[in-house]
Design an enzyme around this catalytic site. Sequence first.
Site, PDB file in Angstrom:
ATOM      1  CD  GLU A  98      -2.632   1.187   2.621  1.00  0.00           C
ATOM      2  OE1 GLU A  98      -3.722   1.792   2.630  1.00  0.00           O
ATOM      3  OE2 GLU A  98      -2.167   0.612   3.631  1.00  0.00           O
TER       4      GLU A  98
ATOM      5  CB  CYS B  72      -4.489  -1.342   4.367  1.00  0.00           C
ATOM      6  SG  CYS B  72      -3.534  -1.243   5.916  1.00  0.00           S
TER       7      CYS B  72
ATOM      8  CE  LYS C 128      -7.492   1.394   3.728  1.00  0.00           C
ATOM      9  NZ  LYS C 128      -6.184   1.833   4.279  1.00  0.00           N
TER      10      LYS C 128
END
Length: 299
Positions: free
Chosen positions: A44, A158, A117
Amino acid sequence: MSSTLKVGLVQQQAWPDKDRSLQASDAGVRELAGKGAELILLQELHATHYFCQTEDDRLFDLAEPLDGPSAQRLADLAAELDIVLVGSLFERRAAGLYHNTAVVFDRQRGRVGHYRKMHIPDDPGFYEKFYFTPGDAEEKAGFEPIETSVGRLGLLVCWDQWYPEAARLMALAGADLLLYPTAIGWHPPDDNPEKQRQKDAWTLIQRSHGVANGLPVMVANRVGHEVDPSNATSGIDFWGGSFICGPQGEILAQAGDDTTHLLAELDMTRSEQVRRAWPYLRDRRVDAYADLTKRYRDR
């Protein structure tokens, strides 16, 4: 899709200097491609330091559009090496609208998809809500696998890693494997037993997504200490620990806490075998899950 797939991931340090960070990514990708990896995952926000430790509106200058110079550099690398490459961008979508976006480049085809995300944390040292707008589940960049020459990639980022709903939705949409670029580490003042519990939980939850869905999983984390520019905290010690596991959560390759270029071979027929023996999708009680769309089941 081939019955076997050689995959790799790059675990690296990163710096505020994009060129230095991308050079490190480039070196790792080239090494893994030279060893036969056809699918390579980067961590990331690999082009910069983890800038979310503090809220500073000047840092929005780090963002780029989906077709910006960092993305073009990754696209050129994927084309040159004839690989599928998954990178990560701080995306400037429009003025005042920014995303934490994973991007997929497929050989000479260029960018074939992206994922913004969806779950955004907001904790001391991880002030991501200041910088990132969540992805939109209604658009194609939501929980939708990305079609590539090596299979359908269930790409998450993440903080998404803690949510079984995200992994399950990718699996239900036909993902062939799950990928998590991530940036996670310890606050230095935590004691060693607490640090170990945190890292074990992080590894366990992502392996469990593989088990619950009968899919292989790739997780790429960063390493090294990064200071908090505001001096409000002691910074973050990124713990590494990147890994690749099979559809029963079996570890195929795992990194330590330093720069590592991790390689493994996946048997892409195993998901079919595992799901026949452990038919979790068959036995789901979809008629009883309506309350999963609620924030909480108040009594």
